[in-house]
Every structure is written in structure tokens, then in C-alpha cells.
Design a protein around this motif. Structure first.
Motif, PDB file in Angstrom:
ATOM      1  N   LEU A 162      18.852  -1.403  37.367  1.00  0.00           N
ATOM      2  CA  LEU A 162      17.632  -0.448  36.986  1.00  0.00           C
ATOM      3  C   LEU A 162      18.009  -0.010  35.543  1.00  0.00           C
ATOM      4  O   LEU A 162      17.206   0.031  34.674  1.00  0.00           O
ATOM      5  CB  LEU A 162      17.821   0.699  37.937  1.00  0.00           C
ATOM      6  N   SER A 163      19.310   0.301  35.040  1.00  0.00           N
ATOM      7  CA  SER A 163      19.639   0.806  33.614  1.00  0.00           C
ATOM      8  C   SER A 163      19.300  -0.270  32.596  1.00  0.00           C
ATOM      9  O   SER A 163      18.656  -0.039  31.659  1.00  0.00           O
ATOM     10  CB  SER A 163      21.245   1.005  33.737  1.00  0.00           C
ATOM     11  N   HIS A 164      19.726  -1.633  33.101  1.00  0.00           N
ATOM     12  CA  HIS A 164      19.306  -2.560  32.020  1.00  0.00           C
ATOM     13  C   HIS A 164      17.701  -2.807  31.981  1.00  0.00           C
ATOM     14  O   HIS A 164      17.053  -3.102  31.051  1.00  0.00           O
ATOM     15  CB  HIS A 164      19.791  -4.156  32.822  1.00  0.00           C
ATOM     16  N   LYS A 165      17.179  -2.708  33.212  1.00  0.00           N
ATOM     17  CA  LYS A 165      15.454  -2.831  33.086  1.00  0.00           C
ATOM     18  C   LYS A 165      14.857  -1.949  32.567  1.00  0.00           C
ATOM     19  O   LYS A 165      13.999  -1.866  31.519  1.00  0.00           O
ATOM     20  CB  LYS A 165      15.019  -2.714  34.708  1.00  0.00           C
ATOM     21  N   TYR A 166      15.386  -0.485  32.475  1.00  0.00           N
ATOM     22  CA  TYR A 166      15.122   0.647  31.845  1.00  0.00           C
ATOM     23  C   TYR A 166      14.994   0.463  30.453  1.00  0.00           C
ATOM     24  O   TYR A 166      14.193   0.827  29.643  1.00  0.00           O
ATOM     25  CB  TYR A 166      15.730   1.952  32.258  1.00  0.00           C
ATOM     26  N   LYS A 167      16.235   0.141  29.851  1.00  0.00           N
ATOM     27  CA  LYS A 167      16.365  -0.178  28.406  1.00  0.00           C
ATOM     28  C   LYS A 167      15.543  -1.467  28.116  1.00  0.00           C
ATOM     29  O   LYS A 167      15.043  -1.414  26.713  1.00  0.00           O
ATOM     30  CB  LYS A 167      17.806  -0.721  28.287  1.00  0.00           C
ATOM     31  N   THR A 168      15.361  -2.595  28.624  1.00  0.00           N
ATOM     32  CA  THR A 168      14.216  -3.399  28.237  1.00  0.00           C
ATOM     33  C   THR A 168      13.090  -2.951  28.192  1.00  0.00           C
ATOM     34  O   THR A 168      12.170  -3.302  27.120  1.00  0.00           O
ATOM     35  CB  THR A 168      14.334  -4.664  29.312  1.00  0.00           C
ATOM     36  N   ILE A 169      12.461  -2.294  29.192  1.00  0.00           N
ATOM     37  CA  ILE A 169      11.108  -1.522  28.861  1.00  0.00           C
ATOM     38  C   ILE A 169      11.175  -0.758  27.825  1.00  0.00           C
ATOM     39  O   ILE A 169      10.067  -0.607  27.189  1.00  0.00           O
ATOM     40  CB  ILE A 169      10.612  -0.996  30.317  1.00  0.00           C
ATOM     41  N   LEU A 170      11.925   0.137  27.881  1.00  0.00           N
ATOM     42  CA  LEU A 170      11.996   1.104  26.813  1.00  0.00           C
ATOM     43  C   LEU A 170      11.760   0.448  25.221  1.00  0.00           C
ATOM     44  O   LEU A 170      11.077   0.946  24.394  1.00  0.00           O
ATOM     45  CB  LEU A 170      13.162   2.076  26.672  1.00  0.00           C
ATOM     46  N   LYS A 171      12.693  -0.437  25.148  1.00  0.00           N
ATOM     47  CA  LYS A 171      12.758  -1.167  23.610  1.00  0.00           C
ATOM     48  C   LYS A 171      11.409  -2.053  23.502  1.00  0.00           C
ATOM     49  O   LYS A 171      10.963  -1.974  22.355  1.00  0.00           O
ATOM     50  CB  LYS A 171      13.887  -2.207  23.929  1.00  0.00           C
ATOM     51  N   ALA A 172      10.710  -2.578  24.528  1.00  0.00           N
ATOM     52  CA  ALA A 172       9.519  -3.184  24.517  1.00  0.00           C
ATOM     53  C   ALA A 172       8.524  -2.341  23.955  1.00  0.00           C
ATOM     54  O   ALA A 172       7.542  -2.605  22.982  1.00  0.00           O
ATOM     55  CB  ALA A 172       9.113  -3.910  25.938  1.00  0.00           C
ATOM     56  N   GLN A 173       8.419  -0.933  24.785  1.00  0.00           N
ATOM     57  CA  GLN A 173       7.478   0.023  24.101  1.00  0.00           C
ATOM     58  C   GLN A 173       7.757   0.373  22.849  1.00  0.00           C
ATOM     59  O   GLN A 173       6.631   0.632  22.106  1.00  0.00           O
ATOM     60  CB  GLN A 173       7.802   0.969  25.373  1.00  0.00           C
ATOM     61  N   ALA A 174       8.847   0.610  22.425  1.00  0.00           N
ATOM     62  CA  ALA A 174       9.065   1.027  21.104  1.00  0.00           C
ATOM     63  C   ALA A 174       8.716  -0.026  20.134  1.00  0.00           C
ATOM     64  O   ALA A 174       7.968   0.162  19.035  1.00  0.00           O
ATOM     65  CB  ALA A 174      10.588   1.338  20.884  1.00  0.00           C
ATOM     66  N   LEU A 175       9.136  -1.199  20.234  1.00  0.00           N
ATOM     67  CA  LEU A 175       9.059  -2.165  19.314  1.00  0.00           C
ATOM     68  C   LEU A 175       7.485  -2.801  19.327  1.00  0.00           C
ATOM     69  O   LEU A 175       7.125  -3.144  18.138  1.00  0.00           O
ATOM     70  CB  LEU A 175       9.879  -3.515  19.640  1.00  0.00           C
ATOM     71  N   ASP A 176       6.836  -2.743  20.158  1.00  0.00           N
ATOM     72  CA  ASP A 176       5.396  -3.020  20.370  1.00  0.00           C
ATOM     73  C   ASP A 176       4.626  -2.093  19.810  1.00  0.00           C
ATOM     74  O   ASP A 176       3.355  -2.326  19.771  1.00  0.00           O
ATOM     75  CB  ASP A 176       4.959  -3.394  21.722  1.00  0.00           C
ATOM     76  N   ASN A 177       4.834  -0.726  19.410  1.00  0.00           N
ATOM     77  CA  ASN A 177       4.022   0.282  19.010  1.00  0.00           C
ATOM     78  C   ASN A 177       3.986   0.254  17.522  1.00  0.00           C
ATOM     79  O   ASN A 177       4.687   0.398  16.814  1.00  0.00           O
ATOM     80  CB  ASN A 177       4.767   1.508  19.493  1.00  0.00           C
ATOM     81  N   PRO A 178       2.681  -0.058  17.326  1.00  0.00           N
ATOM     82  CA  PRO A 178       2.270  -0.348  15.928  1.00  0.00           C
ATOM     83  C   PRO A 178       2.654   0.995  14.811  1.00  0.00           C
ATOM     84  O   PRO A 178       2.544   0.869  13.784  1.00  0.00           O
ATOM     85  CB  PRO A 178       0.871  -0.660  15.738  1.00  0.00           C
ATOM     86  N   ASP A 179       2.771   2.142  15.551  1.00  0.00           N
ATOM     87  CA  ASP A 179       2.648   3.260  14.974  1.00  0.00           C
ATOM     88  C   ASP A 179       3.918   3.879  14.638  1.00  0.00           C
ATOM     89  O   ASP A 179       4.285   5.079  14.479  1.00  0.00           O
ATOM     90  CB  ASP A 179       1.540   4.494  15.490  1.00  0.00           C
ATOM     91  N   CYS A 180       4.998   3.044  15.253  1.00  0.00           N
ATOM     92  CA  CYS A 180       6.345   3.741  15.177  1.00  0.00           C
ATOM     93  C   CYS A 180       6.653   3.985  13.567  1.00  0.00           C
ATOM     94  O   CYS A 180       6.519   3.082  12.863  1.00  0.00           O
ATOM     95  CB  CYS A 180       7.549   2.841  15.974  1.00  0.00           C
ATOM     96  N   VAL A 181       7.598   5.120  13.498  1.00  0.00           N
ATOM     97  CA  VAL A 181       8.245   5.352  12.169  1.00  0.00           C
ATOM     98  C   VAL A 181       9.819   4.774  12.211  1.00  0.00           C
ATOM     99  O   VAL A 181      10.408   5.220  12.884  1.00  0.00           O
ATOM    100  CB  VAL A 181       8.329   6.786  12.049  1.00  0.00           C
ATOM    101  N   ARG A 182       9.855   3.649  11.407  1.00  0.00           N
ATOM    102  CA  ARG A 182      11.169   3.107  11.513  1.00  0.00           C
ATOM    103  C   ARG A 182      12.150   3.442  10.029  1.00  0.00           C
ATOM    104  O   ARG A 182      11.477   3.756   8.989  1.00  0.00           O
ATOM    105  CB  ARG A 182      11.285   1.778  11.517  1.00  0.00           C
ATOM    106  N   VAL A 183      13.261   3.773  10.267  1.00  0.00           N
ATOM    107  CA  VAL A 183      14.336   3.700   9.026  1.00  0.00           C
ATOM    108  C   VAL A 183      15.137   2.512   8.966  1.00  0.00           C
ATOM    109  O   VAL A 183      15.669   1.942   9.805  1.00  0.00           O
ATOM    110  CB  VAL A 183      15.037   4.983   9.294  1.00  0.00           C
ATOM    111  N   GLY A 184      15.115   1.742   7.929  1.00  0.00           N
ATOM    112  CA  GLY A 184      15.595   0.516   7.809  1.00  0.00           C
ATOM    113  C   GLY A 184      16.257   0.318   6.446  1.00  0.00           C
ATOM    114  O   GLY A 184      15.852   0.562   5.319  1.00  0.00           O
TER     115      GLY A 184
END
Length: 266
Positions: A162-184
């Protein structure tokens, strides 16, 4: 000394076997039992006291020492899903989504609320709740009252599916969001210890702002954020395609899966 649950006594026994460098095959041969039977006993909460004592003697430990280790394991892991609970929720993600929402409800009549919200019939609602009762997470009363069992918050263990699945879904949500504010930053020379310090500083500042907003009652839903070194608007995170009607075989399927987990420990 309070008694440890059988699942933790068995976990303690498996821990001792591993610590002493023994193998299941070696012990099974010494005990004169099939390997499959021995492995099943090590994961069966219905193991008899006599059999447990036999195994303690074979690994040169006492029941008292086993109990002490089991109590420690139980204390450390009471807020984790068990292996069986984690595996069943992974296999039946709609059951996890149902359970997670159920735990956070404030309604007194959560049975009626869940039925109404998801358009469930009595049969499916009962199947969800009965499956959770089989997992030891709720208790059902005749008047459809639901008693939650265990701590309010559960955590995923280190090897949790479940933990692995949670992280996978959370990362997908974050990276697929066009309005995310990133520090690179690119080509930064940073030592591992410095990265750890950055993690601590970031966590400290985030928790400070969170606490300040909570104290000021700034708890509007649109302020909820996921923070993964960049920030996104919070989205409900679900493991299934939705809480809905269940097939007639659902409870039997769950029962079979639970038995398989407890038999193999896989």
C-alpha cells in the motif's frame, strides 16, 4: 506483564529464528514436520500453546523471552496494518478506500451515510463492513452501528504494498499537475549529510507554517497541499476506481485471500 497477541508471538518467533541464523527447512527437518506445515504454523494465529512451546525449545528460547520480544513488537507496530490487512487492501483497493473514509467520518450514522453517498444497496454495504470485520478493523452491531477498532491513524510498514502504491499515485498527481510550483537546481555539489539537513529544515518550516495556520483556524479545504520539494493543490487520493456495488463473490474472495495470507505468510 500484559499478554501479547498471537500474531506478535509468532512474529517474535520468526525474528528469533532469523537472528540465530536458522532456516525454516533446517528446523522443519529437526522437528520432523513437513516444511509447508512448519511455515503455516509460523503464521497461524490459531497455533496451540503446546506447539509454540515445542518451537521455543527447538530455537533455545523461553516462552517468557518470546513474550517480552512480542510485547515490544506489538508496541512498535500497533499503528501499522498487519501483513494480512495490507495484502487484502492491496488486492481489494475499493475496500481500503471505503475503510479510510469510514475512519474519518464524524457522522453518528456512518452506515446510512456511506450507503447514501455511494448509492450502495444493503448487500454491498454489509459486504464492505463484514470484510473489514474479518480483518479485525470494525465491529458490527445488529442495529447497523459500527465500532471502529484500533488506533485512529494507521501507518504503512516499510515493505507495505500500500505504501508503494500510495507514493506512486502521489507522485503521479504531483508531476502531472501543470500548476505545480517547483524549485529546481542543476549541478549542485551537495553531500549526503547536507541533503539530510535540508530535509530537516524544510520539514521544520512546513510544520511551523502548518501549526500557525491551524492555530489561526486557517483550515479551508483549498489550503490543503501536498509537499514533495514542490507544491501542488491537494487532490483526494484513492486506490480504486471508486466505491461501488460489489460482486456476490466478494466476501468469499476476501475470506479465501485472508486464509491464503495466513497459510503462506507470503
Amino acid at each position: 506483564m500484559r499478554a501479547a497477541k498471537s500474531e506478535y508471538l509468532l512474529a517474535a518467533l520468526r525474528n528469533i529464528i532469523k537472528t540465530k541464523g536458522l532456516t525454516y527447512k533446517e528446523l522443519a527437518e529437526r522437528l520432523g514436520v513437513p516444511l509447508s506445515t512448519f511455515k503455516r504454523h509460523l503464521y497461524s494465529p490459531n497455533i496451540t500453546l503446546e506447539k509454540l512451546l515445542d518451537y521455543c525449545q527447538e530455537v533455545e528460547t523461553s516462552l517468557e523471552e518470546l513474550q517480552k520480544l512480542a510485547i515490544k513488537l506489538q508496541h512498535d507496530n500497533d499503528s501499522f496494518f498487519s501483513h494480512t490487512q495490507d495484502e487484502i487492501f492491496y488486492q481489494f483497493p475499493q475496500l481500503y478506500d471505503f475503510y479510510r473514509e469510514l475512519r474519518h467520518l464524524r457522522q453518528q450514522d456512518s452506515y446510512t451515510y456511506m450507503r447514501k453517498k455511494y448509492g450502495l444497496n444493503k448487500s454491498s454495504t454489509y459486504a464492505y463492513l463484514r470484510a473489514l470485520e474479518m480483518l479485525g478493523l470494525v465491529k458490527l452491531a445488529e442495529d447497523n452501528k459500527i465500532q471502529l477498532v484500533g488506533p485512529f491513524y494507521y501507518r504503512f510498514s516499510e515493505n507495505s504494498k500500500l505504501s508503494h502504491k500510495y507514493k506512486t499515485i502521489l507522485k503521479a498527481q504531483a508531476l502531472d499537475n501543470p500548476d505545480c510550483v517547483r524549485v529546481g537546481f542543476s549541478r549542485m555539489y551537495l553531500k549526503e549529510g547536507q541533503l539530510e539537513e535540508l530535509n530537516k529544515l524544510l520539514a521544520k518550516e512546513i510544520l511551523k507554517y502548518h501549526s500557525e495556520n491551524m492555530q489561526d483556524n486557517e483550515t479551508e479545504k483549498d489550503l490543503l497541499r501536498n509537499v514533495l520539494l514542490f507544491v501542488t493543490q491537494h487532490q483526494p487520493l484513492v486506490f480504486s476506481e471508486g466505491i461501488g456495488a460489489l460482486p456476490h463473490s466478494f466476501l468469499q474472495d476476501v475470506k479465501t485471500a485472508i486464509a491464503r495470507c495466513e497459510t503462506s505468510g507470503a
